[in-house]
Motif scaffolding. Structure first.
Motif, PDB file in Angstrom:
ATOM      1  N   ASP A   1      11.419  42.406  20.257  1.00 42.26           N
ATOM      2  CA  ASP A   1      11.265  41.761  18.946  1.00 42.26           C
ATOM      3  C   ASP A   1      11.499  40.251  19.049  1.00 42.26           C
ATOM      4  O   ASP A   1      10.789  39.466  18.400  1.00 42.26           O
ATOM      5  CB  ASP A   1      12.241  42.373  17.938  1.00 42.26           C
ATOM      6  CG  ASP A   1      11.864  43.805  17.564  1.00 42.26           C
ATOM      7  OD1 ASP A   1      10.722  44.200  17.847  1.00 42.26           O
ATOM      8  OD2 ASP A   1      12.729  44.516  17.006  1.00 42.26           O
ATOM      9  N   ILE A   2      12.488  39.838  19.839  1.00 44.20           N
ATOM     10  CA  ILE A   2      12.739  38.402  20.022  1.00 44.20           C
ATOM     11  C   ILE A   2      11.557  37.742  20.724  1.00 44.20           C
ATOM     12  O   ILE A   2      11.128  36.642  20.359  1.00 44.20           O
ATOM     13  CB  ILE A   2      14.038  38.183  20.825  1.00 44.20           C
ATOM     14  CG1 ILE A   2      15.253  38.611  20.007  1.00 44.20           C
ATOM     15  CG2 ILE A   2      14.175  36.716  21.253  1.00 44.20           C
ATOM     16  CD1 ILE A   2      16.575  38.526  20.755  1.00 44.20           C
TER      17      ILE A   2
ATOM     18  N   VAL B   1      17.078  38.380  15.974  1.00 42.34           N
ATOM     19  CA  VAL B   1      15.662  37.990  15.909  1.00 42.34           C
ATOM     20  C   VAL B   1      15.490  36.790  14.995  1.00 42.34           C
ATOM     21  O   VAL B   1      14.767  35.837  15.315  1.00 42.34           O
ATOM     22  CB  VAL B   1      14.799  39.188  15.439  1.00 42.34           C
ATOM     23  CG1 VAL B   1      13.330  38.769  15.347  1.00 42.34           C
ATOM     24  CG2 VAL B   1      14.961  40.372  16.381  1.00 42.34           C
TER      25      VAL B   1
ATOM     26  N   GLN C   1      15.205  45.236  20.794  1.00 48.29           N
ATOM     27  CA  GLN C   1      15.685  43.928  20.357  1.00 48.29           C
ATOM     28  C   GLN C   1      15.067  42.807  21.183  1.00 48.29           C
ATOM     29  O   GLN C   1      14.611  41.799  20.645  1.00 48.29           O
ATOM     30  CB  GLN C   1      17.205  43.870  20.457  1.00 48.29           C
ATOM     31  CG  GLN C   1      17.803  42.577  19.910  1.00 48.29           C
ATOM     32  CD  GLN C   1      19.317  42.538  20.059  1.00 48.29           C
ATOM     33  OE1 GLN C   1      19.839  41.800  20.884  1.00 48.29           O
ATOM     34  NE2 GLN C   1      20.005  43.355  19.271  1.00 48.29           N
TER      35      GLN C   1
END
Length: 514
Positions: A211-212, A173, A208
């Motif tokens: 979040d990115i 991230v 993940q």
């Protein structure tokens, strides 16, 4: 391409049976729809998509638009074509760029779907269009994923931001966020984020990726999916849509599957458009996805527009004008022929280009048997000649041809056939350049009645001329020999010998025209 090969064969056979009927009854329509349903299910298309598609086709096929049609079978083909375009997404969708650079493009998908390779393909494509892409390595989970992206970036000639070594080390991230800031500082106008995948859908993967997306606020989120996974494509696509959501789909490995059910399922089920299709392992083997053109390929109607676009990108207009002028003035040489072959090679695989022509579905075996190395062999023969020999093939005596054969690793027969075929091709192209109609051996003039020349040639070959006039008999027998089709490739390797200039001169004398 191999994709949709099975589906295309089944649909083509179904429509071939339809064309025998002058008028379609409800039973004919039901039988056709039943065959289409079977073909789609065999192609691994999702069941809900099959039901919706066949219902739409049946409703329209039984409607007034077919009843009033002059050719009902063609009208049904048109209906199927329209519905295929619909389930493939309808209109082409292009990448949407940000008003204020950089445009952030995030790639998501399972491990092994082809994200990293597509990142390099997309970077190279964007560079050709005048953009300055930056690849950001955020797949820090898979072993050597960062190294792979670095290699791909180097091959594509693109810049890369990879501060972490990967292999389980680093925060993806943070790398993604810092990569966007780095692009702003260095004035890259496009950022391509390569994210991690998993062998299957799980909570960690989704968190993940989400979040990115939150950290970078991408303009495009492209879901890269392996076209060969069949029915599972729908489940995977739904999971990513619920967990991360995406704005478009990229079909990878589209050349490796003869069924292509993923392409016909994903766009319809998710409501997201297919933007790109990856058709090979090379960095140039990617193309924008056109639903109408793909539908034409499935129905064996060809894809002439894509073929033209590839030709325009590979051929130089000024060079083409020079070649046309040389053909018209009879100064086209083997040197020019070599340049033309090199430009053709830039267009990519000859099999793929030939496969875009209408009706090539019935010639799949011939396409499979086509050896693309013939072009390399022809090029080797020409390169073994001196500049003077390339410009004036009449200099090629026996000793020169032996030297060329040894230098190219071919035989003297191969050299002879290449020169002979080049002279025939030059004459044909000269005729076209002057606005004439070329006469192809074994086929007659282009545009003539199909099959008439070859059929007549077969009859004469079997019986021979029975004329009592010697001149007329010689002329007819010579015509039979000229009409016999060659057995070799278009470049003359392995071909039969054509009538010589001496034979034609002798024929003219017999006819009293010499």
């Amino acid at each position: 391409m191999a994709t949709f090969g099975t589906l295309s064969d089944r649909l083509t056979e179904t429509f071939r049976n339809l064309r025998k009927k002058g008028q379609l009854t409800p039973a004919d329509v039901d039988g056709t729809v039943r065959e289409i349903r079977r073909a789609l299910l065999d192609a691994d298309v999702a069941l809900p998509v099959v039901k919706e598609f066949t219902a739409a086709v049946r409703e329209r096929a039984l409607g007034d638009e077919v009843n009033r049609a002059l050719n009902p079978a063609q009208q049904v083909v048109q209906i199927v074509n329209d519905e295929l375009i619909g389930i493939l997404g309808g209109q082409q969708r292009r990448l949407q760029f940000a008003k204020n650079p950089p445009t952030v493009i995030m790639l998501a998908g399972l491990q092994g779907s082809g994200k990293t390779t597509f990142a390099g393909k997309l970077a190279k494509m964007l560079e050709k269009d005048g953009h300055t892409p930056l690849l950001v390595a955020c797949d820090l989970q898979r072993p050597n994923a960062v190294n792979q992206l670095q290699v791909v970036a180097e091959r594509a000639g693109a810049a890369i931001y990879a501060p972490e070594p990967g292999n389980g080390v680093g925060n993806p991230v943070k790398v993604a966020r810092d990569g966007v800031e780095y692009a702003k500082q260095k004035q890259y106008d496009t950022v391509i984020i390569d994210t991690a995948g998993r062998l299957g859908v799980d909570a960690e993967l989704m968190k993940q990726a989400a979040d990115i997306r939150t950290a970078t606020q991408p303009d495009e989120v492209l879901f890269v999916i392996d076209a060969m996974i069949g029915q599972d494509a729908v489940n995977t696509a739904k999971a990513f849509q619920d967990g991360v959501d995406f704005t478009g789909v990229v079909l990878s490995k589209l050349d490796g599957d003869a069924r292509g059910g993923a392409a016909l399922s994903v766009a319809s089920v998710t409501g997201r458009p297919i933007i790109f299709a990856s058709t090979g392992e090379g960095l140039d083997d990617v193309e924008p996805f056109h639903p109408d053109r793909m539908a034409s390929r499935i129905l064996d109607l060809g894809d002439i527009l894509t073929l033209i676009e590839q030709a325009q990108s590979a051929f130089d207009e000024a060079e083409a004008m020079k070649v046309a002028e040389k053909l018209a003035t009879e100064t086209f040489t083997l040197e020019d022929f070599l340049e033309q072959m090199q430009q053709m090679k830039k267009m990519g695989s000859m099999k793929k280009m030939l496969g875009m022509l209408p009706g090539m579905g019935s010639m799949k075996q011939q396409l499979e048997d086509f050896d693309e190395r013939e072009i390399d062999r022809t090029e080797a023969i020409i390169r073994s000649m001196t500049v003077a020999e390339r410009r004036n093939p009449k200099l090629l005596n026996g000793s020169r041809r032996l030297r060329i054969a040894r230098g190219s690793g071919m035989t003297v027969t191969d050299v002879n056939q290449l020169v002979q075929r080049f002279e025939q091709a030059a004459k044909m192209m000269k005729t076209v350049a002057r606005g004439g109609v070329p006469n192809i051996p074994g086929m007659g003039p282009i545009g003539g009645k199909p099959g008439a020349s070859s059929k007549r040639g077969k009859q004469q070959k079997a019986k021979g001329s029975r004329s009592g006039n010697p001149a007329k008999r010689a002329a007819e027998n010579a015509g039979i020999a000229a009409a016999a089709p060659a057995n070799g490739s278009g470049f003359g390797l392995g071909a039969q010998k054509a009538p010589s200039e001496e034979d034609l001169a002798e024929l003219q004398k017999l006819l009293g025209r010499g």
